[in-house]
Design an enzyme around this catalytic site. Structure first.
Site, PDB file in Angstrom:
ATOM      1  N   GLN A   2       0.941  -1.078  -0.002  1.00 14.48           N
ATOM      2  CA  GLN A   2      -0.019   0.098   0.346  1.00 14.48           C
ATOM      3  C   GLN A   2       0.495   1.427   0.348  1.00 14.48           C
ATOM      4  OE1 GLN A   2      -3.817  -0.196  -0.283  1.00 14.48           O
ATOM      5  NE2 GLN A   2      -2.367  -2.711  -0.247  1.00 14.48           N
ATOM      6  N   ASN A   3       1.949   0.797   0.467  1.00 13.57           N
ATOM      7  CA  ASN A   3       3.150   2.456   0.413  1.00 13.57           C
ATOM      8  C   ASN A   3       3.204   2.929  -1.176  1.00 13.57           C
ATOM      9  OD1 ASN A   3       5.885   3.878   0.334  1.00 13.57           O
ATOM     10  ND2 ASN A   3       5.396   3.286   2.513  1.00 13.57           N
ATOM     11  N   ARG A   4       2.978   4.338  -1.061  1.00 15.63           N
ATOM     12  CA  ARG A   4       3.461   4.360  -2.558  1.00 15.63           C
ATOM     13  C   ARG A   4       4.944   4.968  -3.054  1.00 15.63           C
ATOM     14  NH1 ARG A   4      -1.618   8.826  -1.762  1.00 15.63           N
ATOM     15  NH2 ARG A   4      -0.306   8.935   0.067  1.00 15.63           N
ATOM     16  N   PHE A   5       5.923   4.574  -2.062  1.00 14.07           N
ATOM     17  CA  PHE A   5       7.038   4.926  -2.726  1.00 14.07           C
ATOM     18  C   PHE A   5       7.585   4.500  -4.308  1.00 14.07           C
ATOM     19  CE2 PHE A   5      11.491   4.738  -2.634  1.00 14.07           C
ATOM     20  CZ  PHE A   5      11.657   5.648  -2.461  1.00 14.07           C
ATOM     21  N   THR A  29       4.194   8.956   1.143  1.00 13.83           N
ATOM     22  CA  THR A  29       4.210   7.568   0.350  1.00 13.83           C
ATOM     23  C   THR A  29       3.760   7.046   0.883  1.00 13.83           C
ATOM     24  OG1 THR A  29       6.540   6.531   0.390  1.00 13.83           O
ATOM     25  CG2 THR A  29       6.271   8.797  -1.363  1.00 13.83           C
TER      26      THR A  29
END
Length: 159
Positions: A39-42, A138
């Protein structure tokens, strides 16, 4: 719960940009690599900024960062933390950032989120004297930022 950072930074002697996080999430600590929570957008964000395909595995992530002269690490070596919550962080032991700064030519430092910015300025800036630019986190916890808004803010790393 006391937790320690168990995996090394990503960098080489060509790194010019240093992106710092606060401390790895539970998922990242389990996977022994940065931003492992899907789920982290990094990683999607970095791929878009750098005109690359979103990397699928750790090796591809490292290759992408090094290709673009980007180093990646966190500010905290160990701390007390509840789950993955930055707001619960206490009893901080900062990383020894000199291992990167002595071997790479870091020109700019960026913070992935406000907590990182705060911790860097408290613990590392007095040693490095390198200013840090705060970017929006992010993290999935930063739901107030759409992907497009993140992309717009993070474009600063390309300047």
């Amino acid at each position: 719960m006391r937790a320690s950072h168990e995996f090394p930074p990503v960098f080489d002697e060509n790194s010019e940009i240093l992106i710092l996080g606060s401390f790895p999430s539970v998922k990242s600590r389990q996977e022994s690599f940065f931003y492992a929570n899907p789920q982290n957008r990094f990683w999607k964000l970095m791929a878009q900024l750098l005109n690359e395909s979103t990397p699928k595995d750790t090796k591809d992530k490292i290759v992408m960062l090094k290709k673009h002269k980007i180093a990646l690490w966190d500010v905290i070596e160990s701390c007390d933390i509840v789950g993955s919550s930055d707001s619960s962080i206490s009893n901080v032991v900062p990383v020894d950032i000199s291992q990167i700064l002595s071997r790479a030519n870091i020109i700019k430092v960026y913070a992935n989120g406000g907590k990182t910015f705060e911790l860097y300025n408290k613990y590392l800036y007095p040693k490095t004297q390198l200013d840090i630019t705060k970017l929006p986190s992010t993290s999935p916890a930063n739901a107030g930022y759409s992907f497009d808004k993140l992309l717009s803010e993070w474009k600063k790393i390309l300047e």
